[in-house]
Motif scaffolding. Structure first.
Motif, PDB file in Angstrom:
ATOM      1  N   UNK A  71       0.933  -1.220   0.027  1.00  0.00           N
ATOM      2  CA  UNK A  71       0.034  -0.128   0.241  1.00  0.00           C
ATOM      3  C   UNK A  71       0.838   1.371   0.042  1.00  0.00           C
ATOM      4  N   UNK A  72       0.421   2.417  -0.455  1.00  0.00           N
ATOM      5  CA  UNK A  72       0.902   3.703  -0.486  1.00  0.00           C
ATOM      6  C   UNK A  72      -0.011   4.664   0.323  1.00  0.00           C
ATOM      7  N   UNK A  73       0.929   5.349   1.027  1.00  0.00           N
ATOM      8  CA  UNK A  73      -0.029   6.370   1.719  1.00  0.00           C
ATOM      9  C   UNK A  73       0.084   7.699   1.396  1.00  0.00           C
ATOM     10  N   UNK A  74      -1.024   8.508   1.292  1.00  0.00           N
ATOM     11  CA  UNK A  74      -0.936   9.769   0.388  1.00  0.00           C
ATOM     12  C   UNK A  74      -1.838  10.884   1.265  1.00  0.00           C
ATOM     13  N   UNK A  75      -0.822  11.974   1.548  1.00  0.00           N
ATOM     14  CA  UNK A  75      -1.477  13.063   2.158  1.00  0.00           C
ATOM     15  C   UNK A  75      -1.951  14.044   1.207  1.00  0.00           C
ATOM     16  N   UNK A  76      -2.962  14.403   0.678  1.00  0.00           N
ATOM     17  CA  UNK A  76      -3.738  15.160  -0.209  1.00  0.00           C
ATOM     18  C   UNK A  76      -3.291  16.431  -0.262  1.00  0.00           C
TER      19      UNK A  76
END
Ligand SMILES: [Zn+2]
Ligand SMILES: [Zn+2]
Length: 216
Positions: free
Chosen positions: A139-144
């Motif tokens: 999984x990839x974590x993305x802080x928009x």
């Protein structure tokens, strides 16, 4: 932005363990504690942070080897990766032996993650994007709001993750990058599992594996 980060290279593989914290609350997550826990905890203390959880991108030893010990020591919940990496986590003791690492304990995450989930760090929220290929449960974590992604071993500055492991798949990895990461925006900066940061726009221009011109 109020989400801050600091990377701590750990293990003989120089894996980028990343501290993520919410500036308002000073609450923090450790992403991918592969090992060298004393180094990680020193970085936490230096900044006056309070650890609240462990986040994992995928089940490889250099990313998760310190998870069981850290979770137990500080009573931290473990979130991630996707359940399809369960077989990698189950094999941690074998991975450790194979690579000459100190004995690594297996563990069971408190929460498996899936596409569309979110995770929190203090008052900040990150999106979860399931990006298989390097491992099936990556999984990839993305802080928009901060245009920041933690991509583990999916994508590197100038390269991509290996796919010669069990249940790795090159075409699946390329699709994860071009169909899940690129739509997040060219201006997104990313922290890879190893090596320096880059941006999706930069990799679309010059990465020999996934630059746009390869597919044009
Ligand atoms: Zn890996
Ligand atoms: Zn790695």
């Amino acid at each position: 932005m109020s989400l801050q980060f600091h990377t701590v290279p750990v293990t003989p593989f120089q894996q980028n363990c990343t501290l993520l914290w919410c500036e308002n609350s000073k609450r923090a997550a450790v992403v991918d504690p592969g090992g060298d826990l004393e180094k990680i905890l020193a970085a936490v203390d230096e900044r006056g942070l309070q650890l609240e959880k462990i986040l994992l991108t995928h089940g490889h030893l250099d990313h998760v080897g310190g998870t069981a010990a850290l979770a137990r020591q500080l009573q931290l919940p473990v979130e991630g990766p996707h359940r399809d990496d369960e077989f990698w986590i189950a094999q941690l003791p074998v991975q450790a032996q194979m690579f000459g690492f100190p004995p690594a304990e297996t563990f069971t995450p408190d929460r498996w993650l899936a596409q569309g989930d979110t995770v929190t760090v203090g008052e900040e929220t990150l999106e979860v994007h399931h990006c298989p290929g390097h491992t099936p449960g990556h999984v990839v974590f993305f802080h928009r709001a901060g245009k920041l992604a933690l991509v583990g071993d999916v994508l590197f500055a100038g390269s991509i993750g290996r796919t010669d492991f069990p249940r790795g798949d090159h075409d699946t990895l390329i699709r994860s990058i071009t169909e899940k990461l690129w739509p997040l925006g060219d201006d997104v900066r990313f922290i890879p599992g190893h090596g320096p940061m880059s941006s999706f726009g930069q990799e679309r221009q010059s990465n020999p594996f996934v630059a746009d011109k390869r597919f044009g």
